[in-house]
Every structure is written in structure tokens, then in C-alpha cells.
Design an enzyme around this catalytic site. Structure first.
Site, short mmCIF file in Angstrom:
data_model
loop_
_atom_site.label_atom_id
_atom_site.label_comp_id
_atom_site.label_asym_id
_atom_site.label_seq_id
_atom_site.Cartn_x
_atom_site.Cartn_y
_atom_site.Cartn_z
N LYS A 32 43.54 42.59 42.37
CA LYS A 32 44.06 41.22 42.47
C LYS A 32 43.52 40.40 41.30
CE LYS A 32 44.45 37.58 46.05
NZ LYS A 32 44.00 37.17 47.39
N SER A 107 47.68 35.68 50.47
CA SER A 107 47.87 35.49 49.06
C SER A 107 47.85 36.79 48.25
CB SER A 107 46.80 34.55 48.51
OG SER A 107 45.53 35.12 48.69
N SER A 131 44.54 36.69 54.02
CA SER A 131 45.25 37.07 52.79
C SER A 131 45.20 38.54 52.43
CB SER A 131 44.70 36.25 51.61
OG SER A 131 45.11 34.91 51.74
#
Lengths: 434, 106
Positions: A32, A107, A131
Site C-alpha cells: 500500500k 482504504s 480498511s
């Protein structure tokens, strides 16, 4: 590698592998883009970090390099991890591999989509209010939010420092376990980490006590999700587990408490983006304008919204009514979980109240978007571990995730249950377009 | 600045003031949108006022914070690494606009 889902913000021309041997030798991972890899971009999907190159490796990256992992690229996310759909990214949304007009969740939507689309074997995300778990459910894969303090946050671009945790995605719980066993442990650079060494555990289902919180099971949610999650509970019961109803009375206030505490901490964490230290710097005649111009041009709408909310709840005249109240509710939630774990070993619910929704469906209605976190936020507030695993599919062939929550430092129980379940089911192996 | 009792009545002026505190300048369009969104969000989080016995709940953390030993970190950014990160550098110092330069306020 062809990424038609915009799962990646950057695919490395040459994948990064520091060592050829180790526990994860050859395992391809996506990271990420709020986790720092030295020498590579780290944008947190924000314009304000455009051009920023990480000066050091996050501790989790160092550990993965030592274990022989291969990094294939940096994945898309909601800006500064603020979101539940990856739609607030400044670099375009990610598409769910299960439906071209559907969100992958957020997210950590890019990391989840990358695994679901077989663009990598595993990935890292971060989880502040769901997330990792919510995109895992939306993309039909397994995702773990570890106990707070088991994984170092050094090198994670901070959202809410008392809630954030880095965690792994993979198709199988077995691969999630492999990655988690490498990235977890105490770190001198993060004083919130604890002395933790992961030990796998075989599950004796006949001794397992499963709790179903009525406050979560009575929520209005998609009936296909309720049905699939019930079938997962039935599986546990058939294996010999005892299932009982429990009550977590304050959990219904969890979302409100979260959306006070998280913006308050995020506002403080994002003060560092001032045009001085992180490459992106707007033109200005004086220092104040430097701050204002950089931040005004660099932050997106949702980020500004949450900064203002955090500023409000911490301001004179509102601190007691909002922030102090939220902290007290957080303590209540934590204690209720601890009390529940005196009677049960794990708590099970659905991961999300809805199936993956359409791109654009909720992005203009923040409160509707925040409801996506209904079933996940209280786990972060209580510092507990939570795992989402695929437990079924809707009639429209969309994946459904069940969430298992355990006492602190009991990731081995969650993963043990999931590994056994995945020996007898194939939901985690199904791929889009098959 | 005296705020409305609850954000449900938050004026555009108050939203602009919050933005000023956060060192953000909002466009008219952003102010318009936030004046619709923010009251809805705060109305949502105001549910906490319904929590029974909240005044009795203790505030103290469940776990004590662990203090780090006062030892020097084993990793530091080199001078050249620091220079690469700052947008402007002069005389071994990071260069920023002056606080008291044209039009500025401390």
C-alpha cells in the site's frame, strides 16, 4: 503485468528483492502506498506527497526484505487512508475485479484488488477502522487486522496513531499467516509495539466458544450477507463449537466514537504537511501562505472534511462534549469486549453490511459512506485482532466476508479457524471471470 | 470566535474559521459543500449524548504507556539524504519564506 483495475499507482520496472532466501523467498507482494520503501514513491494517494521519495524502509519492509519477499509495486488507496472505497484517491479509483462498476472497498482497495486479480500473491494494507477487512470482504480474499502493537507502524504514513495497524492480504489464511509471522514483533522505532512472537495454533473446535453479538446481528444488512455468515457459524457448530448470543451494548456507539477520535488524531498527524519537509511546496510570499497554499492545493475533499471535523471536536467548548465523550465510549467498548471474552473465545459477525457498491454511489454522501465501517470500527477502538475471510457469494456472484474477532494477541486462533475452514471450502480460491 | 452550540447550526463563517485554524483556505464551492456535509456528520456523531452513565465512565487508559529507554537511535538520515528531501537548501540550512516577509503574519 497489466493492471486494468488501477490497483497499482506504481508497478516496479524491476521487482525489488533484497535476498533470494528466507521464509517468504520468492513471494510476490504489493505494498500500500502509505508504507515506505526506501527510494520509492510514497504518495498516500495524495497530491501533497506527489514527488516524495521515501528516505528509509518501514520496519515491515525491512523484515519482508530479510525474508526474501519480492515487491512488485505500490498500490492505490483512499487519500491518507481516509475512506471505504478507494474513491478519494487523487490518482483515480480502483475497480473491483468482481465487477467493473464496483468499488473494491477501502482504504486498502488497491492492495485487495491486486490479490483478487492475481497480480501478486499477497499484499500489505493498513487498517484504522476496517480498511483491510472491508476490502478483503469486497474482493473475496482473506485479510487480517492485527492486535494493536503487534506490527510496527514505523514507516507507515500515520492516519490515527492509536488505531492504525499494518496487516496482510492473501487468498488464503495460510499465506496471511506466513506474512504476519514475518512482519510482527517488537520494534525499537515504535514504542507502541509489544514483545510478540507469532505461534500457530491447531484449533480444537469442540472446545471453541463462539459469541454472536446481538447488536451486530440485528443490524439492517443485505439478507444474502446474513445468510452466508449464518452458514459460516453453522459450519463452526457442526465442527463441535458452542455458539451463544452475547451482548456488547456500547458497540452501537462505536461508529460515532470512531468518527470523533479518528479525525482528531488525523488532524494532528496531517499538520506536518506544510510545504517544508515533504517535497511538495506551493509558491508563496511568506511562511503562512506557504502552509496555506500547500495544504489547500494538496489535500482532497475528504481529507479537508476530516481535518475540519478533527479541528472542531478538539476546539474549546466542544472538547468535553465530543472528544472526551468519545474516549470514554472507547473505554466502555474495550471493557465490554474483555468481559465477553471471559465467556467466549471468538466473536463472529459479517464484515460488511452491504455487498460491494457501485463507484459513485456513496462518495457524495459521507455519512452513508461511513456506515460501511459499522461492523469493523469497534475492533480498532478495542485494539483487538480481526480477520475477514470469504464465506460465500451472492446470487449476483459477488463475494461475502465473515469477520472473526479474538482477544488481544490471539491472531493464531483466528487464523487457525480460517485455515481449517479453507481446507473444506473453496470460496477463497474463486476468481473473477471464472 | 464563539461557535454555535452544535455543529448542526454551523455557519459558513464558522467553517471558514475552522479551516483557518487548520491552515487551509477553502474555495466558495468547498464552503458550500462543507456547510451541507459537516452538520450531517456531527449530527450523526452526537449520538454519544445518548450513551447512558457516560459521566460515570472512568477516563484512565486500560494499558499504561510503555516508555522507551533513553537510548540513541541506531538509524539517522545522513546530511545528504536530508538535503534531498527539503525543497530548498542554503548554507546547510533548510530555506523557508520569512515569517515577517511581505504580507505575512506570525
Amino acid at each position: 503485468m497489466t493492471d486494468k483495475y488501477n490497483a497499482f499507482l506504481k508497478i516496479f520496472d524491476t521487482p525489488i528483492q533484497a535476498k533470494k532466501d528466507g521464509k517468504l523467498a520468492g513471494m510476490k507482494l504489493a505494498i500500500k502506498d502509505n508504507i515506505l520503501i526506501e527510494g520509492q514513491q510514497a504518495t498516500a494517494s495524495s497530491k501533497i506527497l506527489e514527488g516524495f521519495i521515501a528516505p528509509y524502509d518501514a520496519t515491515v519492509i525491512k523484515k519482508l526484505k530479510e525474508a526474501g519477499a519480492i515487491f512488485v509495486g505500490k498500490t492505490n488507496l483512499d487519500e491518507f487512508a481516509m475512506g471505504s472505497s478507494t474513491e478519494t484517491s487523487a490518482y483515480g479509483t480502483t475497480i473491483n475485479p468482481w465487477g467493473e462498476n464496483l468499488v473494491p472497498g477501502g482504504s486498502s482497495g488497491g492492495s485487495a484488488a491486486a490479490v483478487a486479480a492475481d497480480l501478486c500473491e499477497a499484499s500489505l494494507g493498513s487498517d484504522t477502522g476496517g480498511s483491510i477487512r472491508q476490502p478483503a470482504a469486497f474482493c473475496g480474499i482473506t485479510g487480517l487486522k492485527p492486535t494493536y502493537g503487534t506490527v510496527s507502524r514505523y514507516g507507515l504514513i500515520a492516519l490515527a496513531s492509536s488505531l492504525d495497524q499494518i496487516g496482510p492480504f492473501a487468498r488464503s489464511a495460510e499465506d496471511v499467516e506466513k506474512v504476519f509471522s514475518v512482519i510482527s514483533g517488537k520494534d525499537e522505532h515504535d514504542q507502541t509495539t509489544v514483545d510478540y512472537k507469532y505461534q500457530p495454533q491447531e484449533i480444537d473446535f469442540k472446545k471453541l466458544r463462539v459469541g454472536l453479538p446481538k447488536e451486530l446481528w440485528q443490524l439492517s444488512m443485505d439478507p444474502e450477507i446474513t445468510e452466508a455468515t449464518k452458514k459460516f457459524v453453522d459450519y463452526l457448530e457442526k465442527k463441535g463449537a458452542t455458539v451463544k448470543g452475547i451482548s456488547l451494548p456500547s458497540i452501537k456507539y462505536g461508529l460515532s466514537a470512531y468518527y470523533i477520535i479518528m479525525p482528531a488524531e488525523a488532524m494532528a498527524n496531517l499538520e506536518r504537511f506544510d510545504g517544508i519537509r515533504f517535497q511538495s511546496s506551493a509558491e508563496a510570499k511568506n511562511l503562512l501562505d506557504k502552509y496555506v497554499n500547500t495544504r489547500s492545493n494538496g489535500f482532497g475533499t475528504e481529507t479537508k472534511r476530516r481535518i475540519l471535523l478533527g479541528t472542531f471536536v478538539l476546539s474549546v467548548g466542544h472538547f468535553d462534549d465530543y472528544y472526551q465523550a468519545a474516549v470514554k465510549v472507547r473505554q466502555l467498548i474495550k471493557r465490554e469486549y474483555e468481559k465477553a471474552f471471559e465467556e467466549v473465545d471468538v466473536i463472529v459477525s459479517a464484515t460488511t453490511p452491504t455487498l460491494p457498491f457501485k463507484i459513485g454511489e456513496k462518495v457524495k454522501d459521507p455519512v452513508a459512506m461511513y456506515q460501511s465501517d459499522l461492523l469493523t470500527v469497534s475492533v480498532n477502538l478495542a485494539d483487538l485482532p480481526g480477520l475477514s475471510l470469504p464465506c460465500g457469494f451472492s446470487k449476483s456472484n459477488l463475494p461475502i466476508g465473515a469477520q472473526i474477532v479474538g482477544p488481544a494477541y490471539h491472531e493464531n486462533v483466528l487464523l487457525g479457524i480460517a485455515k481449517e475452514y479453507q481446507k473444506e471450502t473453496d470460496y477463497h480460491l474463486r476468481k473473477p471471470n471464472e | 470566535m464563539v461557535y454555535s452550540r452544535s455543529m448542526s447550526n454551523l455557519s459558513k463563517e464558522e467553517i471558514t474559521h475552522l479551516a483557518t485554524l487548520a491552515r487551509i483556505r477553502l474555495t466558495d464551492e468547498e464552503i458550500e459543500r462543507l456547510s451541507v456535509d459537516m452538520p450531517k456528520i456531527v449530527e450523526f456523531v452526537e449520538q454519544l449524548k445518548d450513551v447512558p452513565n457516560l459521566s460515570d465512565a472512568e477516563l484512565k487508559p486500560v494499558d499504561l504507556a510503555t516508555l522507551r529507554d533513553d537510548t540513541e537511535s541506531s538509524e539517522k538520515l545522513s546530511h545528504s539524504e536530508q538535503q534531498e528531501l527539503a525543497p530548498k537548501w542554503a548554507d546547510n540550512q533548510i530555506e523557508v519564506p520569512g515569517v515577517f516577509d511581505e504580507g505575512g503574519e506570525a
